[in-house]
Structures are given as C-alpha cells and as structure tokens.
Write an enzyme that holds these catalytic residues in place. Structure first.
Site, PDB file in Angstrom:
ATOM      1  N   GLY A  88      71.870 -13.756 -39.738  1.00 20.80           N
ATOM      2  CA  GLY A  88      70.876 -12.687 -39.642  1.00 20.80           C
ATOM      3  C   GLY A  88      70.049 -12.570 -40.909  1.00 20.80           C
ATOM      4  O   GLY A  88      69.608 -11.483 -41.293  1.00 20.80           O
ATOM      5  N   LEU A  89      69.845 -13.695 -41.581  1.00 20.64           N
ATOM      6  CA  LEU A  89      69.074 -13.669 -42.830  1.00 20.64           C
ATOM      7  C   LEU A  89      67.584 -13.948 -42.601  1.00 20.64           C
ATOM      8  O   LEU A  89      66.860 -14.259 -43.548  1.00 20.64           O
ATOM      9  CB  LEU A  89      69.636 -14.695 -43.833  1.00 20.64           C
ATOM     10  CG  LEU A  89      71.017 -14.391 -44.404  1.00 20.64           C
ATOM     11  CD1 LEU A  89      71.486 -15.502 -45.337  1.00 20.64           C
ATOM     12  CD2 LEU A  89      71.040 -13.058 -45.144  1.00 20.64           C
ATOM     13  N   GLY A  90      67.139 -13.858 -41.379  1.00 23.25           N
ATOM     14  CA  GLY A  90      65.699 -13.939 -41.128  1.00 23.25           C
ATOM     15  C   GLY A  90      65.166 -15.336 -40.905  1.00 23.25           C
ATOM     16  O   GLY A  90      64.037 -15.643 -41.313  1.00 23.25           O
ATOM     17  N   SER A  91      65.945 -16.187 -40.232  1.00 22.46           N
ATOM     18  CA  SER A  91      65.463 -17.558 -40.008  1.00 22.46           C
ATOM     19  C   SER A  91      64.252 -17.577 -39.052  1.00 22.46           C
ATOM     20  O   SER A  91      63.353 -18.396 -39.220  1.00 22.46           O
ATOM     21  CB  SER A  91      66.577 -18.462 -39.487  1.00 22.46           C
ATOM     22  OG  SER A  91      67.181 -17.897 -38.357  1.00 22.46           O
ATOM     23  N   SER A  92      64.200 -16.635 -38.093  1.00 19.63           N
ATOM     24  CA  SER A  92      63.067 -16.619 -37.150  1.00 19.63           C
ATOM     25  C   SER A  92      61.757 -16.273 -37.866  1.00 19.63           C
ATOM     26  O   SER A  92      60.723 -16.903 -37.633  1.00 19.63           O
ATOM     27  CB  SER A  92      63.291 -15.600 -36.037  1.00 19.63           C
ATOM     28  OG  SER A  92      64.496 -15.831 -35.416  1.00 19.63           O
ATOM     29  N   ALA A  94      61.207 -16.580 -41.078  1.00 22.79           N
ATOM     30  CA  ALA A  94      60.894 -17.632 -42.060  1.00 22.79           C
ATOM     31  C   ALA A  94      60.247 -18.833 -41.366  1.00 22.79           C
ATOM     32  O   ALA A  94      59.258 -19.388 -41.867  1.00 22.79           O
ATOM     33  CB  ALA A  94      62.158 -18.052 -42.803  1.00 22.79           C
ATOM     34  N   ASP A 135      60.436  -8.405 -41.998  1.00 23.38           N
ATOM     35  CA  ASP A 135      60.937  -9.754 -42.293  1.00 23.38           C
ATOM     36  C   ASP A 135      59.782 -10.752 -42.464  1.00 23.38           C
ATOM     37  O   ASP A 135      59.836 -11.653 -43.310  1.00 23.38           O
ATOM     38  CB  ASP A 135      61.923 -10.224 -41.209  1.00 23.38           C
ATOM     39  CG  ASP A 135      61.475  -9.864 -39.793  1.00 23.38           C
ATOM     40  OD1 ASP A 135      60.369  -9.293 -39.637  1.00 23.38           O
ATOM     41  OD2 ASP A 135      62.220 -10.153 -38.846  1.00 23.38           O
TER      42      ASP A 135
END
Ligand code: MEV
Length: 296
Positions: A88-92, A94, A135
């Site tokens: 849930g570290l914001g790959s989408s 990014a 994000d």
C-alpha cells in the site's frame, strides 16, 4: 528511442480519510520507485508489466494522455518496481505519474507539474472512482507535502531528521472498498463523522508546525491522537492497533496506521537510538518491518 521515467511511492503521515472530504493531510515520499520505459512501435499499444497486477492505471493513463495531447498510442510500455504493491505504498499512483512523465518525454511535450497532477488524478478517479489525489501529488512533487483534496493546496514542507519505523500488518487493504464503505456509514451519521474529521484536521494543522520544527515529541503525540480518531472511524484493525501499541511501549514518540486502514502499514516516529528496539517489538508480534527512506 527508449525513454525512461520513474516516480516514488508514498506514506500518509496525517489526515487519511478526512482528506477525501475536503480536509488537509500530510504525506511523504518513500525511496522505492516505480519505473516506466516507453518506445514507439509500428504496431499496437502493448504493455509489458510483469509486476503490475492491475494494468488499468497504465491503460487509462495512456488513453487520457493520447486524447489530451492528440498523439497516437502505438507504443510499448514496460514497467518495473522496487516494491511490492501489497504494502500500500502507492504503486498505482507512482506508475500513473511515471507513465505521464515518460509519455511527455517521448512526444516532446512540455508539461507542468500541475498538468501531471491533473491528468494523474483524473486517471485515479476514472479507475478507482474515489480518492483525494494525495498520492498522485506526492509522486509528482516529491518530498513531504501538505495537501488539500483534489490538489486545492499542494504545499511542500521542509522536514529534516524524521525517523520512521514502518510495519506491514500482513494484510493487503482494498482502499476503494474501505473508502466507499466509510462513505456509506457517513451517510447515516454525517454530523458525527464531520466532528471526527474536524478533529483530524486540527491535528494535521498542528503536525504541520511540529514536523517543520522537528518537534518529534509533539508530532508523536499527534500521531497517537490521529490513530484514536481512525479507530473511531472504524478503519483500524486489531493487528494495526497492536503494532502501534508495541511500538509506543518500546519507546516510539507515537504511532498510527498509515493509509486507508483495514491492513497495509503502520508508522511509528522514533529517535535514532530507538529504531532497533521498536523494530524488534513489531517483529515479535509477527509484523513485517519495511526498510525505506522517507521524504525523498
Ligand atoms: C488511502 O491511502 C488514503 C485515503 O485518505 C484515500 C485518499 O485520500 O485517496 C483513505
């Protein structure tokens, strides 16, 4: 010609959920990045992204970009990532931002950060249906950001010397589901939820000052308060609560869940000499410590 771009992941420091309803939040970047490579081809649009489970973000970004800038989509896109999307570290967000930047370079289109944000935010809303855009802002601007819903305010904060211990709860959260579920509950008791959001908003304003002043004791206390309010919103889990509790017992200034809740990660603010102790406390209850740098 092969063009490359990348964007960082994120961690929410303060203000999750409230930010969906017009309130501010504070968010910071993390060192792991998502990388995108694009090249023109003579054939059809193709994506080579073995690590990405959900290709909709890349597909929608290409669609929106090509429509807006009137270019064709005869391209090959490759993506790879330093981190798993499960945290849930914001790959989408990014991958969305990195794709916009790569395409603007490929087609030699000058594009401002605000334009990258607007396009990226549109993609997030089209794919997920919900989201504040925090994000996308982090992946676009970098560093630590004070952000108000939809990018009404995007203010960079100078934060130095912050040490976070990050614990993964072992469960992947479904952000859209949690946000939509809360929306339904808010429908039934709007005033009660608004009161909680107001309190969170006050915490965010205080944290904005304490973070810049490197006042970790106050910032930690604010994290604990923010976590309690997230518990009241019903988005925390037993595991997240426990991880926060053991981190504070082990000497962290404060701890809270980070993001939508329902799983994913918690963060704890620590002094350098307490890092190992707090990490061990999280590992001892079967949390997974994630080593990333923040404020990149
Ligand atoms: C999710 O990481 C944070 C939320 O506030 C959703 C959003 O702001 O888009 C719950």
């Amino acid at each position: 010609m092969n063009i490359k771009a990348s964007a960082p992941g994120k961690l929410m420091l303060f203000g999750e959920h409230a930010v969906v309803y017009g309130y501010p939040c504070i968010v910071t970047t993390v060192s792991p990045r998502v990388y995108v490579e694009v090249e023109k081809t003579s054939g059809q649009f193709k994506i080579d992204a073995p690590q990405v489970k959900d290709l909709r973000f890349v597909e929608e970004t290409v669609k929106q970009f090509c429509e807006k800038y009137k270019v064709d989509s005869k391209i090959l896109i490759k993506t790879y990532s330093d981190f798993s999307s499960k945290f849930g570290l914001g790959s989408s967000s990014a991958v969305t931002v990195a794709t916009v930047v790569a395409l603007s370079k490929l087609y030699e289109i000058k594009i401002s950060k605000k334009e990258i944000f607007d396009l990226g935010y549109k993609v997030i809303l089209n794919v997920q249906g919900v989201g504040s855009g925090f994000d996308i802002a982090t992946a676009t601007y970098g560093g630590t950001i004070y952000f108000v819903t939809g990018g009404k305010i995007i203010e960079q904060l100078i934060v130095k010397g912050m040490h976070l211990v990050i614990g993964y709860s072992g469960t992947k959260a479904d952000t859209s589901y949690i946000v939509k579920n809360l929306e339904l509950r808010i429908h039934n008791s709007e005033l009660e939820h608004r009161k909680i959001f107001e309190k969170i908003s006050k915490i965010v304003e205080e944290a904005k000052i304490s973070l810049v002043n490197a006042d970790w004791k106050t910032t930690g206390e604010l994290m604990n308060q923010n976590h309690k309010l997230l518990q009241e919103l019903g988005v925390s889990t037993e595991k997240l609560d426990k991880m926060c509790q053991v981190a504070v017992n082990a000497g962290a200034f404060g701890a809270k869940l980070s993001g939508a809740g329902g799983g994913d990660c918690m963060i704890s603010l620590v002094s350098e000499d307490k890092i190992k102790k707090v990490e061990s406390s999280i590992i001892n209850i079967c949390g997974e410590v994630i080593h990333v740098n923040t404020n990149i």
